[in-house]
Design an enzyme around this catalytic site. Structure first.
Site, PDB file in Angstrom:
ATOM      1  N   ASP A  67      40.474  31.547  47.851  1.00  0.00           N
ATOM      2  CA  ASP A  67      40.104  32.572  48.686  1.00  0.00           C
ATOM      3  C   ASP A  67      38.537  32.824  48.336  1.00  0.00           C
ATOM      4  O   ASP A  67      38.005  32.152  47.650  1.00  0.00           O
ATOM      5  CB  ASP A  67      40.966  33.595  48.353  1.00  0.00           C
ATOM      6  CG  ASP A  67      41.318  33.946  46.674  1.00  0.00           C
ATOM      7  OD1 ASP A  67      40.428  33.278  46.024  1.00  0.00           O
ATOM      8  OD2 ASP A  67      42.212  34.736  46.531  1.00  0.00           O
ATOM      9  N   ASP A 136      49.915  44.232  42.596  1.00  0.00           N
ATOM     10  CA  ASP A 136      50.550  44.444  44.066  1.00  0.00           C
ATOM     11  C   ASP A 136      51.415  43.335  44.644  1.00  0.00           C
ATOM     12  O   ASP A 136      51.992  43.331  45.428  1.00  0.00           O
ATOM     13  CB  ASP A 136      49.687  45.194  44.826  1.00  0.00           C
ATOM     14  CG  ASP A 136      48.646  44.079  45.605  1.00  0.00           C
ATOM     15  OD1 ASP A 136      48.752  43.025  45.156  1.00  0.00           O
ATOM     16  OD2 ASP A 136      47.994  44.469  46.438  1.00  0.00           O
ATOM     17  N   HIS A 138      50.150  40.367  45.106  1.00  0.00           N
ATOM     18  CA  HIS A 138      49.526  39.384  45.825  1.00  0.00           C
ATOM     19  C   HIS A 138      49.236  37.914  45.372  1.00  0.00           C
ATOM     20  O   HIS A 138      49.059  37.786  44.127  1.00  0.00           O
ATOM     21  CB  HIS A 138      48.261  39.981  46.476  1.00  0.00           C
ATOM     22  CG  HIS A 138      47.103  40.142  45.596  1.00  0.00           C
ATOM     23  ND1 HIS A 138      46.360  41.258  45.450  1.00  0.00           N
ATOM     24  CD2 HIS A 138      46.446  39.113  44.662  1.00  0.00           C
ATOM     25  CE1 HIS A 138      45.430  40.991  44.527  1.00  0.00           C
ATOM     26  NE2 HIS A 138      45.543  39.898  43.969  1.00  0.00           N
ATOM     27  N   GLU A 143      47.751  40.249  50.683  1.00  0.00           N
ATOM     28  CA  GLU A 143      48.248  41.556  50.345  1.00  0.00           C
ATOM     29  C   GLU A 143      49.521  41.821  50.716  1.00  0.00           C
ATOM     30  O   GLU A 143      50.076  41.204  51.538  1.00  0.00           O
ATOM     31  CB  GLU A 143      47.133  42.704  50.735  1.00  0.00           C
ATOM     32  CG  GLU A 143      45.779  42.519  50.240  1.00  0.00           C
ATOM     33  CD  GLU A 143      45.692  42.840  48.717  1.00  0.00           C
ATOM     34  OE1 GLU A 143      46.789  42.525  47.906  1.00  0.00           O
ATOM     35  OE2 GLU A 143      44.601  43.169  48.241  1.00  0.00           O
TER      36      GLU A 143
HETATM   37  C1  F6R Z   1      41.693  35.166  43.140  1.00  0.00           C
HETATM   38  C2  F6R Z   1      43.029  35.331  43.488  1.00  0.00           C
HETATM   39  C3  F6R Z   1      43.764  36.368  42.991  1.00  0.00           C
HETATM   40  C4  F6R Z   1      43.948  36.870  41.495  1.00  0.00           C
HETATM   41  C5  F6R Z   1      44.880  38.157  41.447  1.00  0.00           C
HETATM   42  C6  F6R Z   1      44.950  38.374  39.651  1.00  0.00           C
HETATM   43  O1  F6R Z   1      41.153  33.802  43.431  1.00  0.00           O
HETATM   44  O2  F6R Z   1      43.724  34.186  43.633  1.00  0.00           O
HETATM   45  O3  F6R Z   1      45.226  36.448  43.709  1.00  0.00           O
HETATM   46  O4  F6R Z   1      44.918  35.634  40.856  1.00  0.00           O
HETATM   47  O5  F6R Z   1      44.155  39.275  41.919  1.00  0.00           O
HETATM   48  O6  F6R Z   1      43.739  38.481  39.343  1.00  0.00           O
HETATM   49  P1  F6R Z   1      43.380  38.486  37.544  1.00  0.00           P
HETATM   50  O7  F6R Z   1      44.037  37.240  37.137  1.00  0.00           O
HETATM   51  O8  F6R Z   1      42.011  38.737  37.395  1.00  0.00           O
HETATM   52  O9  F6R Z   1      44.406  39.669  37.126  1.00  0.00           O
END
Ligand code: F6R
Length: 260
Positions: A67, A136, A138, A143
């Site tokens: 992403d 959440d 995702h 989302e």
């Molecule tokens: C970002 C991504 C997101 C993160 C998620 C958890 O490339 O894929 O899904 O993996 O927001 O983020 P952290 O690991 O910082 O808690």
């Protein structure tokens, strides 16, 4: 889905790096999909240590992103292209030539998304996609209520995700509202999904992903449909799992011939 519960982030790093090392041993030119954020950092660090020690060769490894923020130029330190360069490519001794990405500053974002889908397919598809999970539920930036059939497209972040990610920016308002993310169907095409999570803040999302119903409201529950999905969590992230003891005993009794 296989659930592995380990003591801490360091153990997640070693296990994750081991899975990538095994993949590279069998397919040196593998395409590795990487997530950003905090959760996968121990995996990248452990992999870099193995490369530095000469245990793993990443000479032919290719890396692609999951992403990207919309509107952050490539040289912005929080653009995911820049984060991946700093946390994955450089520590592994790779250059931008090994990287496949999507342009979050493109004037025509739907065209950039379609081009990225085409580039992933032309590269032979993702062999292993490393995933984190949002509080959440995702994955990528899909989302809640993202379609399980979704492809790479523009999404709007929830207020919760923007607040969670504010720690990476000088001011919470600087977290972009929009992102480009591989869709859930795109992610699901990777041959192996490896989701890593640490900390109690992820416990509810992990329980919903692993033991809850298949639901667009919990995007990560799509892993239940994948033929090869591995979820590696520390004790805190596993704390809401009703079947934790079963998962522990299953992993403890895993036959030696069966890899993750
Ligand atoms: C970002 C991504 C997101 C993160 C998620 C958890 O490339 O894929 O899904 O993996 O927001 O983020 P952290 O690991 O910082 O808690």
């Amino acid at each position: 889905m296989e659930i592995v519960i380990v003591p801490d982030g360091a153990a997640i790093g070693e296990l994750g790096a081991g899975i990538i090392a095994e993949l590279l041993a069998r397919k040196p030119a593998a395409l590795l999909g990487v997530a950003t954020g905090s959760s996968p950092l121990p995996v990248y660090a452990a992999l870099a240590r193995r490369v530095a020690a000469g245990e793993v060769s990443v000479d032919r490894l290719r890396v692609c992103q999951l992403d990207e923020y919309v509107g952050l130029p490539a040289d912005h330190p929080q653009s995911y292209r820049a984060v991946i360069a700093a946390e994955v490519l450089t520590p592994l001794g790779l250059t931008g030539d090994s990287f496949l990405g999507v342009d979050g500053t493109a004037a025509d974002l739907p065209a950039a998304c379609a081009a990225y889908e085409a580039a992933l397919a032309a590269a032979g598809g993702v062999d292993l996609q490393l995933l984190g999970i949002g509080t959440d539920g995702h994955i990528g930036f899909n989302e809640p209520c993202s379609s399980f059939g979704s492809r790479t497209r523009v999404k709007t972040l929830t207020a919760r995700t923007r607040a969670d990610n504010a720690r990476f920016f000088d001011h919470p308002d600087e977290v972009p509202q929009h992102v480009v993310t591989q869709g859930i169907a795109t992610i699901s095409e990777a041959r192996h999904l490896v989701l890593v999570a640490t900390g109690e803040g992820k416990a509810e999302a992990i329980a919903a992903t692993v033991e809850g119903p298949l639901a667009a409201a919990v995007p990560a529950s799509a892993l239940q449909l994948h033929p090869h999905a591995t979820v590696i969590v520390d004790e805190a992230a596993a704390s809401a799992l009703k079947l934790a003891d079963y998962f522990r005993s299953t992993y403890a009794a895993k036959p030696a011939w069966q890899s993750l």
